[in-house]
Write an enzyme that holds these catalytic residues in place. Structure first.
Site, short mmCIF file in Angstrom:
data_model
loop_
_atom_site.label_atom_id
_atom_site.label_comp_id
_atom_site.label_asym_id
_atom_site.label_seq_id
_atom_site.Cartn_x
_atom_site.Cartn_y
_atom_site.Cartn_z
N ASP A 8 100.09 81.72 45.02
CA ASP A 8 101.64 82.06 43.95
C ASP A 8 102.31 81.59 42.96
OD1 ASP A 8 102.03 82.73 46.58
OD2 ASP A 8 103.25 81.85 48.01
N ASP A 129 108.88 90.84 55.37
CA ASP A 129 108.81 89.66 55.31
C ASP A 129 110.66 89.80 56.20
OD1 ASP A 129 106.93 88.87 53.46
OD2 ASP A 129 108.14 89.97 51.82
#
Length: 241
Positions: A8, A129
């Protein structure tokens, strides 16, 4: 079943967030290219990259860094974060990214997903998500009044190649996996599903392995690899057994 290391990116660095909270980050590296090379040397079959800054801003922020990472390795790389239009999708794919991951735009513009999936078959993934059972978007900073299974049905019909499923409450926490909502998703769709978030030990891999026959194609692992609670080589051995 694949074990896919996650990288990330925020402010040019490799970080992990706690439950998607941008104010609760841990920095694990200053050199994303070195990090992707390290994971590949350890045997990673695929790499998952998220432009966290891009996800929040709604545009690619780390595009050039990501393309440098892709050029540095020979394994497939999937990329998400801030990808909101066809030109951005095309730029990533033409530059060597294996698959792009759509999140916010998939929720708000399913017709764009349909066009992208038709134009780039097998190369469009969608990130589901969720908080509870509702979808979160814009780098997990906003909630939509939309059930994740409803969205999954719509996007499967749009032709996506697969889903990446994350329960935000477990992401980056090291609390282990929770499979109830994942199993409901596997029962709902026929395309492959990858679980992201919650995997902290090799026991989590063993627990998930039986779901491979139901459509679980892989797991994405981040903090556990960086902090050493999970060995990539051991996880690969169990996942591929």
């Amino acid at each position: 079943m694949l074990v896919i290391p996650a990288i990330d990116l925020k402010d040019g660095r490799c970080v992990r967030l706690y439950q998607g909270d941008y104010a609760r980050e841990t920095v694990y590296g200053e050199d994303p290219v070195a990090q992707i090379r390290a994971f590949v040397r350890e045997g990673a079959p695929k790499i998952h990259i998220v432009d966290l800054s891009g996800a929040r801003e709604g545009r690619p922020v780390h595009l050039e860094i990501i393309l440098s990472m892709v050029r540095a390795v020979e394994v497939p790389v999937e990329v998400g974060g801030g990808i909101r239009d066809l030109p951005t999708i095309e730029r990533y794919l033409e530059a060597g990214v294996a698959q792009v991951i759509l999140g916010t735009v998939a929720c708000r513009e399913p017709e764009l997903v349909r066009r992208a999936a038709a134009r780039f078959p097998g190369r469009i993934l969608v990130s589901l998500d969720v908080r509870g059972e509702r979808v979160a978007v814009s780098g997990w900073t906003q909630a939509e009044d939309l059930h994740y299974l409803e969205l999954a049905r719509t996007l499967e019909q749009a032709g996506v190649a697969g889903f990446i499923f994350t329960e935000i409450e477990r992401d980056g926490t090291g609390k282990g996996v929770y499979t109830q909502r994942l199993e409901r998703l596997l029962e709902t769709v026929e395309v492959p599903v990858t679980l992201a978030g919650g995997v902290s030990t090799v026991e989590d891999i063993r627990r998930l392995k039986p779901l491979e026959g139901k459509g679980l194609s892989g797991v994405i692992v981040g903090r556990a690899l960086y902090e050493g609670t999970l060995s990539l080589s051991e996880a690969l051995k169990v996942a591929q057994s």
